[in-house]
Design an enzyme around this catalytic site. Structure first.
Site, PDB file in Angstrom:
ATOM      1  N   GLU A  14       4.034  15.976  -8.248  1.00  0.00           N
ATOM      2  CA  GLU A  14       3.340  17.112  -8.849  1.00  0.00           C
ATOM      3  C   GLU A  14       3.890  18.460  -8.407  1.00  0.00           C
ATOM      4  O   GLU A  14       3.876  19.436  -9.162  1.00  0.00           O
ATOM      5  CB  GLU A  14       1.845  17.053  -8.530  1.00  0.00           C
ATOM      6  CG  GLU A  14       1.062  16.039  -9.341  1.00  0.00           C
ATOM      7  CD  GLU A  14       1.234  14.621  -8.861  1.00  0.00           C
ATOM      8  OE1 GLU A  14       1.857  14.430  -7.791  1.00  0.00           O
ATOM      9  OE2 GLU A  14       0.760  13.698  -9.535  1.00  0.00           O
ATOM     10  N   HIS A  36     -10.771  10.499  -8.933  1.00  0.00           N
ATOM     11  CA  HIS A  36     -10.552  10.632 -10.374  1.00  0.00           C
ATOM     12  C   HIS A  36     -11.741  11.334 -11.012  1.00  0.00           C
ATOM     13  O   HIS A  36     -12.062  11.121 -12.175  1.00  0.00           O
ATOM     14  CB  HIS A  36     -10.359   9.265 -11.035  1.00  0.00           C
ATOM     15  CG  HIS A  36      -9.168   8.504 -10.534  1.00  0.00           C
ATOM     16  ND1 HIS A  36      -9.182   7.803  -9.347  1.00  0.00           N
ATOM     17  CD2 HIS A  36      -7.914   8.359 -11.030  1.00  0.00           C
ATOM     18  CE1 HIS A  36      -7.993   7.245  -9.153  1.00  0.00           C
ATOM     19  NE2 HIS A  36      -7.201   7.574 -10.154  1.00  0.00           N
TER      20      HIS A  36
HETATM   21  C1  LIG Z   1      -0.360  12.235  -6.549  1.00  0.00           C
HETATM   22  C2  LIG Z   1      -0.748  11.304  -7.627  1.00  0.00           C
HETATM   23  N1  LIG Z   1      -0.310  11.510  -8.871  1.00  0.00           N
HETATM   24  C3  LIG Z   1      -0.661  10.682  -9.869  1.00  0.00           C
HETATM   25  C4  LIG Z   1      -1.475   9.610  -9.641  1.00  0.00           C
HETATM   26  C5  LIG Z   1      -1.866   8.667 -10.779  1.00  0.00           C
HETATM   27  N2  LIG Z   1      -1.248   7.371 -10.537  1.00  0.00           N
HETATM   28  C6  LIG Z   1      -1.895   6.370  -9.923  1.00  0.00           C
HETATM   29  S1  LIG Z   1      -0.904   5.074  -9.608  1.00  0.00           S
HETATM   30  C7  LIG Z   1       0.425   5.836 -10.335  1.00  0.00           C
HETATM   31  C8  LIG Z   1       1.733   5.130 -10.413  1.00  0.00           C
HETATM   32  C9  LIG Z   1       2.177   4.621  -9.090  1.00  0.00           C
HETATM   33  O1  LIG Z   1       3.340   3.891  -9.244  1.00  0.00           O
HETATM   34  P1  LIG Z   1       4.033   3.146  -8.044  1.00  0.00           P
HETATM   35  O2  LIG Z   1       4.108   4.073  -6.878  1.00  0.00           O
HETATM   36  O3  LIG Z   1       5.285   2.567  -8.527  1.00  0.00           O
HETATM   37  O4  LIG Z   1       2.996   1.995  -7.645  1.00  0.00           O
HETATM   38  P2  LIG Z   1       2.535   0.784  -8.562  1.00  0.00           P
HETATM   39  O5  LIG Z   1       1.223   1.209  -9.150  1.00  0.00           O
HETATM   40  O6  LIG Z   1       3.570   0.533  -9.577  1.00  0.00           O
HETATM   41  O7  LIG Z   1       2.359  -0.368  -7.634  1.00  0.00           O
HETATM   42  C10 LIG Z   1       0.072   7.091 -10.803  1.00  0.00           C
HETATM   43  C11 LIG Z   1       0.981   8.018 -11.491  1.00  0.00           C
HETATM   44  C12 LIG Z   1      -1.921   9.440  -8.331  1.00  0.00           C
HETATM   45  N3  LIG Z   1      -2.736   8.419  -7.995  1.00  0.00           N
HETATM   46  N4  LIG Z   1      -1.548  10.278  -7.347  1.00  0.00           N
END
Ligand SMILES: Cc1ncc(C[n+]2csc(CCOP(=O)(O)OP(=O)(O)O)c2C)c(N)n1
Ligand SMILES: Cc1ncc(C[n+]2csc(CCOP(=O)(O)OP(=O)(O)O)c2C)c(N)n1
Ligand SMILES: [Mg+2]
Ligand SMILES: [Mg+2]
Lengths: 338, 329, 329, 338
Positions: B60, B131
């Protein structure tokens, strides 16, 4: 190739070299004059790039003024001079005068901004300019412009998340950005070894799959060569580069710093013996481009120019207090394109 | 005139403005391929391509930082922060960079940037502590920034167009509980609603309720109930949180003599304090009662369990109770 | 009893508490070798060594994030943010992590963390737009966080010890213009001042001024001047900004019937709105005049040029003027 | 060494292997049950680690429960089970019940916290736990404890500044931290290639001068081996490691996601054919440790356990509304050590 052919191989003319030398002298003299002004109580604060002039001039010479986006940081006096800012304009900022083109006296000195030259606005928070450079490059690409973005920062800035996020994005999208680190060994009092687990900033490039080049930052030609190559890659669509210019800050961090608390006279003396200006002067003499006498004469002339610019700036009008509230937001009547 | 809900209105308005202005780009996490986790950017990738609709890496701070650079260099970026709860890594870029760029460069640069983000509690949505947050209170002290928070599809379109055409950074807050729950007619033609203008959504004489976002709808519903008890409530929809429409607020309060400010965010440090202070400063001698605030208690918003969430989040019942109390003064 | 200025008191108190509690570590940029750019951690490295006094890399987000982990794992970290202006990269760790850790783990973990930072304008110091900011307004809406802002060496020691022993995260704000300018007697023995307790620094009957930090001293000076005009001002030093000492504030306002809240931060969204709203809620029928606020205009703090800075930063003159106006009601 | 000798070389007993297999089955069954609960409308939300069990169990087996600091992320069902959280405890969180030991129903499910097991509190913002792990390791070192910190995260988290800053600090101070990336190819809809300019997360280690290891995340023994080696380095004072377990998420991102919008059935099917549980089951059968029949029987038993745990948790009391305001700050009367 003998050592005195280096500039020819790089395609630099004698007049280019003279200009580079002039810029280095001018930046040095300007920064040094600012310290005098602080001691005289004429200005509240200064920060300078003494010792880093080769890195700065070498880099700036490889850019296209007014075309490329240039995001210098607060030590880059020589960069902005190379791009076309005048001595007087820098002093106007030093004094915080109304017609300072950088900020009209709103920012500390050396916090550059000159839209006409595509010199981006520089703030104090370390490393925030790296993503800005990526954004400029993105805008340039989308507008079909040939511009690249060059952004400079210190060794301390490498520790910040902004560094990582900016390089990551630029690398993913192969954006034309040159990340230029002036590694002067310290972030205020904090030595590089407490800032970095790897011996070279350029080692970080591997994390982004981009070229990482370490260059002797006190060798203006070497820096020019490295930045020119990176600019070539950027313009050819080959994406970003990370360049580390290894150098040293001769003066304290800022006028609020006492550098004797964290580094020895010997260390400073050792680096001063590698003074990039002396070194480049030596090269010019060796090439027969500028004799020591002519060099000394040039230095005198530069000092006079700097003194005159400072004097003129000192006499310029102060900002009007009642303008302090302007341009928090756009003013419809300001006549500026939004 | 089409009937749309709020999230559809966001997507539709973005599309229309992107057609009109090729400088607009949309950038954020998951905004391209799937059109955003709430579908607020649905359809944009296929129409405008990956150069203008960008699935950014999960970061972000640089998301906003890159947009600041792009905005200063001539684009008109629209950043989506996936949930307002995740805006904090970008605070430095928003406060120190975007909002100060024009000022610090003495009008040399400016930053026409829109940061859209869904905020607020989606009741029963299971969003938990990360959220559901409201963040407007935190930004209302940032000079150089504008903040809007529309509550209806009509206002959403008009304010989003205004934000997209604004030469300065705008934080565009979309209450996620209104995304699908609130529908309405949206004119096909383009129109803007001036940032900084509130709107009387219901006229009344007995007291003024000042609200925005989801709470606006709760206030309107509560006002209808009170009407049955012959309490005539004026409901002001702030729409813009910065700048505040002090004039309209004060006009209404001077008329009714009583004011209640409602927001979902925590009481302390929420935007309600600022509004209450302004009302006192400007209308003190018209006040028949202290300005009341209805807000969440000072508890992290919002615990996951529905039993806890309902206890914490101020709703129509709390509003109604406060309104009746205020009316009795 | 020693006489010390505020920055000496900070260093001295840290040293004493570090001797008493080996869990305390100090971490920040330039805090070790040179003892901080303001010398607030002077002498700690040589006494406690580099394991407990750490010159951290230039990275505020992880600086706080690492301290959160260390605090939860049993240490008592004291983080220095070199200037409050540079706290924004750490907002996520402060708001989403430090302040929510106890709540979200249902008391399973907690975060005894002190974040010290110099804030406010050092008049004529040439700090410009990024070395002069006030940030308290932004944090006062964060449940789980405490905020203190002492104005005297005595209070600095008592509140710093209290913060260091507090089981929850405390933002410890030090007004940099008071660092060397304000001296006073500091008892040698250890003592704490309860977080959340304000202090009447000057008793008076005609009106109440509520201030903290540098403004407290401006208010006291202005009060002395007004005394010559037979206006008897009560000056309340908030000391703690979160939680607010509503009881003491209201007791004073009920007595005087008039209140003025003063802060250096911008008017809109500053902490003054919250305080004004609280006063109205709790003391409305004791008020003889609207609660006034003296604050900076909504302009980025603070432009570099002294000519601009002086115009923007509220000082004793502005306070005096407002106090006289309020007294006339 | 034949392939069936692998666990012996690693010093894992047959009962270790049975336990690992059990944990993988249990995590899978638990996560799958949660999806059913969502479909039944009994819970509002879930998120699962189906497909990532080998990575999780392999890693957790190399840690010392109750000694090492463990900072799992929201997919790590198998990790917390391996450390000693019970099925019922996980379901209590799934239902948001009062006696959920993770958060008492305050957080979304799978947002772990279990102080007694040194499982750290997990929030939703991506990557914030990386600096926490560094802080835990710092605390452990200062207290003279032998503990290391293990922290997991997804491939998306690598893009964040927190990743960079945490690894940088840990590397400078050679802290005992294992950074464990479960690279499941996507961050919600965003594929790894839009997240990373380098083909491997482990390539990032070069920027910090620490070991970077990519391991087949669907091979539980390979993961165990890599994490055990990293733990050995950490305990020997050799500093942090970065491990990337390459794997795949079988289910949608969360119960709010529709993964068909961004990935094909074929892609999912191809990865499912590499199901880590089937694979490990095959190994166990090959070694004669668990026949296919015994494996099937175990799976039935696990499903029954999971169903029973879910039922018990469903019947547990809800949080009392009036407790919503507790523990924003310490409560003097709570009797907890501060
Ligand atoms: C700082 C932040 N930005 C956006 C989100 C929304 N969000 C939750 S999980 C996620 C993706 C995470 O991907 P990854 O790190 O690859 O983990 P995975 O869920 O694939 O195991 C996002 C964008 C968040 N939780 N925190
Ligand atoms: C985010 C942030 N934190 C702290 C500071 C205070 N500060 C100003 S310059 C500086 C050191 C920068 O070092 P480096 O990046 O190496 O650049 P140099 O000054 O050595 O050229 C620090 C810590 C700041 N400006 N911004
Ligand atoms: Mg440096
Ligand atoms: Mg992933």
């Amino acid at each position: 190739m003998t050592s005195i052919d280096r500039h020819k191989t790089l395609g630099l003319s004698e007049s280019d070299l003279r200009r580079m030398y002039y810029l280095m002298l001018a930046a040095r003299a300007l920064d040094e004059r600012a310290w005098v002004l602080v001691r005289q109580g004429k200005i509240a604060f200064t920060v300078g790039g003494e010792g880093q002039e080769a890195a700065q001039v070498g880099a700036a010479m490889a850019l296209k003024p007014g075309v490329d986006w240039v995001l210098p940081y607060y030590r880059d006096t020589a960069v902005v001079l190379a791009l076309g800012m005048t001595l007087e304009e820098v002093f106007l900022a030093e004094f915080g005068k109304a017609n300072d083109p950088n900020s009209g006296g709103r920012q500390m000195s050396k916090h550059w901004s000159r839209p006409e030259l595509r010199i981006f606005s520089c703030s104090s928070p370390v490393a925030t300019q790296l993503p800005h450079a990526v954004g400029c490059a993105l805008a340039a690409r989308l507008s079909g412009e040939e511009a690249l973005a060059w952004v400079s920062f210190g060794d301390g800035a490498v520790s910040k998340g902004d560094f990582h996020e900016a390089l990551n994005f630029a690398a993913i999208y192969r954006l034309p950005v040159i990340f230029f680190c002036e590694n002067n060994q310290y972030a205020i009092s904090t030595p590089f070894r407490l800032q970095s687990p790897v011996p070279r900033v350029a080692d970080r490039a591997a994390a982004y799959g981009i070229p990482g080049i370490t260059v002797d930052g006190n060798d203006v030609l070497a820096v020019y060569e490295a930045v020119r190559a990176a600019a070539g890659r950027a313009r050819a669509g080959e994406g970003p580069s990370l360049i580390e210019a290894v150098t040293y800050r001769f003066a304290p961090h800022t006028s609020n710093d006492n550098d004797r608390l964290y580094r020895s006279e010997e260390e400073i003396a050792a680096w001063k013996s590698k003074d990039p200006i002396k070194r480049f002067g030596g090269y010019l003499a060796e090439c027969g481009i500028l004799s020591p006498e002519a060099g000394a004469e040039l230095a005198r002339q530069v000092h006079a120019e700097v003194a005159a610019a400072a004097r003129r700036a000192l006499l310029a009008p102060e900002p009007l207090p009642e303008t302090a509230g302007r341009f928090v937001y756009a003013e419809p009547e300001s006549g500026r394109e939004h | 005139m089409a009937v749309r809900n709020i999230v559809e209105t966001v997507a539709h308005t973005l599309r229309e403005e992107m057609r009109r202005d090729s400088r607009i780009i949309v950038i954020g996490e998951d905004v391209a391929k799937i059109g955003g986790v709430f579908q607020a950017t649905k359809g944009l990738l296929s129409e405008f391509g990956p150069e203008r609709v960008i699935d950014a890496p999960l970061a972000e701070s640089s998301l906003v930082g890159i947009a600041v650079g792009a905005a200063a260099a001539g684009l008109r970026p629209v950043v989506e922060i996936q949930f307002a709860d995740f805006i904090y890594p970008a605070m430095d870029q928003i406060i120190n960079e975007a909002a100060r760029l024009r000022y610090r460069s003495n009008n040399g640069y400016h930053c026409p940037l829109v940061i859209r983000t869904p905020y607020g509690v989606a009741p029963g949505g299971g969003g938990g502590l990360y959220h559901n947050q409201s963040v407007e209170g935190m930004f209302c002290g940032v000079p150089g920034l504008k903040i809007v928070a529309p509550a209806t599809p009509y206002d959403t379109k008009g304010l989003l167009i205004a934000a997209l055409r604004d030469p300065d950074p705008v934080l565009f807050l979309e209450h996620k509980a209104t995304y699908r729950a609130v529908s309405g007619e949206v004119p096909d033609e383009e129109y803007t609603i001036a940032i900084g203008k509130a709107d009387v959504k219901r006229e009344g004489r007995d007291l003024t309720v000042i609200a925005y976002g989801l709470m606006l709808h709760q206030a309107l519903a509560a006002a209808e109930k009170l009407a049955k008890s012959h309490i005539d409530v004026e409901v002001v929809d702030l729409r813009s949180l910065k700048p505040l429409d002090k004039e309209l607020i004060c006009r209404s309060v001077r008329k009714t003599g009583k004011a209640l400010v409602a927001h979902e965010d925590c009481l302390s440090g929420g935007i309600g304090g600022e509004i209450a202070a302004v009302i006192m400063e400007e209308c003190f001698f018209h006040l028949d009662a202290p300005v009341m605030r209805v807000a969440a208690p000072d508890i992290p918003l919002a615990p996951y369990s529905r039993h806890l969430e309902e206890h914490v989040v101020p709703g129509r019942a709390a509003l109604e109770k406060a309104m009746r109390e205020l009316a009795r003064f």
